[in-house]
Enzyme design. Structure first.
Site, short mmCIF file in Angstrom:
data_model
loop_
_atom_site.label_atom_id
_atom_site.label_comp_id
_atom_site.label_asym_id
_atom_site.label_seq_id
_atom_site.Cartn_x
_atom_site.Cartn_y
_atom_site.Cartn_z
N ASP A 152 0.82 -1.22 0.00
CA ASP A 152 0.00 0.00 0.00
C ASP A 152 0.86 1.27 0.00
O ASP A 152 2.10 1.20 0.01
CB ASP A 152 -0.92 -0.06 1.23
CG ASP A 152 -2.29 0.53 0.97
OD1 ASP A 152 -2.42 1.33 0.03
OD2 ASP A 152 -3.22 0.20 1.73
N ASP A 207 -10.02 3.61 -3.56
CA ASP A 207 -10.70 2.39 -3.10
C ASP A 207 -12.12 2.30 -3.66
O ASP A 207 -12.91 3.23 -3.53
CB ASP A 207 -10.79 2.38 -1.58
CG ASP A 207 -9.42 2.16 -0.95
OD1 ASP A 207 -8.42 2.11 -1.70
OD2 ASP A 207 -9.37 2.02 0.28
C1 GLA Z 1 -5.92 1.37 1.35
C2 GLA Z 1 -6.04 0.39 0.20
C3 GLA Z 1 -7.20 -0.56 0.49
C4 GLA Z 1 -6.95 -1.31 1.78
C5 GLA Z 1 -6.73 -0.31 2.91
C6 GLA Z 1 -6.26 -0.98 4.19
O1 GLA Z 1 -7.01 2.22 1.45
O2 GLA Z 1 -6.24 1.06 -1.00
O3 GLA Z 1 -7.38 -1.47 -0.58
O4 GLA Z 1 -5.83 -2.13 1.63
O5 GLA Z 1 -5.75 0.67 2.58
O6 GLA Z 1 -6.02 -0.09 5.24
#
Ligand code: GLA
Length: 420
Positions: A152, A207
């Site tokens: 990430d 996301d």
């Molecule tokens: C980010 C990523 C998500 C998930 C969250 C976890 O937002 O884009 O897909 O992995 O972190 O905290």
């Protein structure tokens, strides 16, 4: 005490030495888009080892494994801290048996196991990230039997994305266990332009949300969008995808209750047309039959997993009605009609001119043609298989006429009957 100091010095030296020595990603991994399940969309931070075990059991018993799903991926919040030598430690309350035991369990089911970390010092869920511990963490993952790492991009102020991801790629390579490397940088610095030699897939968007559409996101007012926004952000990226390096429009929301049946079918179908990774994000232990049928439709999955590895794209855009095209192995092709309107329409497609007309209650719908890619798609005659109806529906010698529900798709697989 002396030996502790020596170990730390050794780790630091190894990290520095490795920076220059290993600059390779594992080849021959993810030759088709990865398929699996990830904990984040449904469970967020509320995960534990039983959820992971029961999910692995379910993936085997519900037909998903047979349909091609193979990765069980733990997302954020499995980590508790670091030990005195800096090695990452799993949360002892949520994962009392440890990560190695969990990986062994997943492997015993004939599945593969994946984990999550972050290029910053802290993950998005405020757990320890890998910054400064890349080689150590990669070593731990390899020792545990990890097969896939999602990496990430939270808390990375001042870091350069391609450098940070290259560093973890090198660490994984040095650790020696082939691990699919999933770059989760949300598309901020256009990873499709630099990540082919670094990772096996890269996120192209913020996301995904458990929603069909979030108009605010379209206007740039919020970071995360629904299915439509993530879909629309893939336009033009098709040339960057191929075997071993995929655009990732984020994980699936099928089965999470935020989409109607038509919307869930469209979401899944369009992700398959895009050769997207198919990472389910719902509770597999309590899946309704409709979601299951969507997730395991073998003809749809075959389009996603086609070994040519071409990402499909929009060839016609009539505003709310679109046609997507994906070239397939052996001169087959997939065509997807997509209706963004919330009411049913009648579509009529002429294969010779590749033109679409649509009606509502027998009255013509005014369709302004916004995109019209005129490549030479159809040569000769093709038989047509309707992927969701699971039946043959004639050949391209006649117009294709069908009714198309609101927010729904029709997906056709065309096979040449005049093979050269
Ligand atoms: C980010 C990523 C998500 C998930 C969250 C976890 O937002 O884009 O897909 O992995 O972190 O905290």
């Amino acid at each position: 005490m002396r030996s502790t100091k020596l170990s730390i010095i050794t780790i630091v030296l190894v990290q520095v030495a490795c920076l220059n020595a290993f600059t390779q990603k594992f080849e021959n991994l993810a030759l088709t888009p990865p398929m699996g399940w990830n904990s984040w969309n449904k469970f967020g931070c509320n995960i534990n080892e039983n959820i992971i075990r029961y999910t692995a059991d379910a993936m085997v018993s519900n037909g998903m494994k047979e349909a091609g799903y193979s990765y069980i991926l733990i997302d954020d919040c499995w980590q508790a801290g670091r030990d005195s030598l800096g090695f990452i430690v799993a949360d002892p309350e949520k994962f009392p048996s440890g990560i190695k035991a969990l990986a062994d369990y997943v492997h015993s089911k004939g599945l593969k196991f994946g984990i999550y970390s972050c290029a910053g010092r802290k993950t998005c869920g405020n757990r320890p990230g890998s910054r400064g511990h890349e080689f150590q963490d990669a070593m731990s993952y390899a020792n545990w039997g990890v097969d896939y790492l999602k990496y990430d991009w939270c808390n990375t102020e001042g870091q350069n994305a391609s450098e940070s991801y290259s560093l973890m790629r090198d660490a994984l390579f040095e650790a020696g266990r082939p691990i699919v490397f999933s770059i989760c940088e949300w598309g901020l610095s256009k990873p499709w332009e630099w990540a082919t030699e670094i990772g096996h897939l890269w996120r192209t968007t913020g996301d995904i949300q458990n929603n069909w559409d979030i108009p605010d996101a379209k206007e740039g007012k919020c970071w995360a969008g629904g299915v439509l926004i993530n879909l629309d952000m893939q336009q033009g990226l098709e040339k960057y995808a191929g075997p071993g390096h995929w655009n990732d429009p984020d994980m699936l929301e099928v089965g999470n209750g935020g989409l109607t049946e038509n919307e869930a079918r469209s979401h899944f179908s369009l992700w398959c047309m895009l050769a997207a990774p198919l990472i389910a994000g719902n509770d597999l232990t309590q899946m309704d039959p409709v979601s299951k049928d969507i997730l395991i439709n073998k003809d749809m999955i075959a389009i996603d997993q086609d070994k040519l590895g071409k990402q499909g794209y929009k060839i016609k855009d009539y505003g709310e009605i679109e046609v997507y095209y994906k070239p397939l192995n052996n001169s087959d092709m997939a065509i997807c009609f997509f209706n963004r309107l919330d009411y049913p329409i009648q579509v009529e497609f002429d294969w010779t001119s590749m033109s679409l007309s649509a009606t509502r209650d027998s009255k013509p719908l005014l369709l302004g043609l916004k995109i019209d890619r005129k490549d030479n798609y159809i040569e000769g005659q093709y038989s047509i298989w309707n992927v969701w109806q699971k039946k043959s529906v004639g050949t391209t010698s006649q117009k294709f006429i069908a009714s198309l529900q609101g927010h729904d798709v029709i997906v056709l697989r065309l096979t040449s009957v005049t093979k050269k």
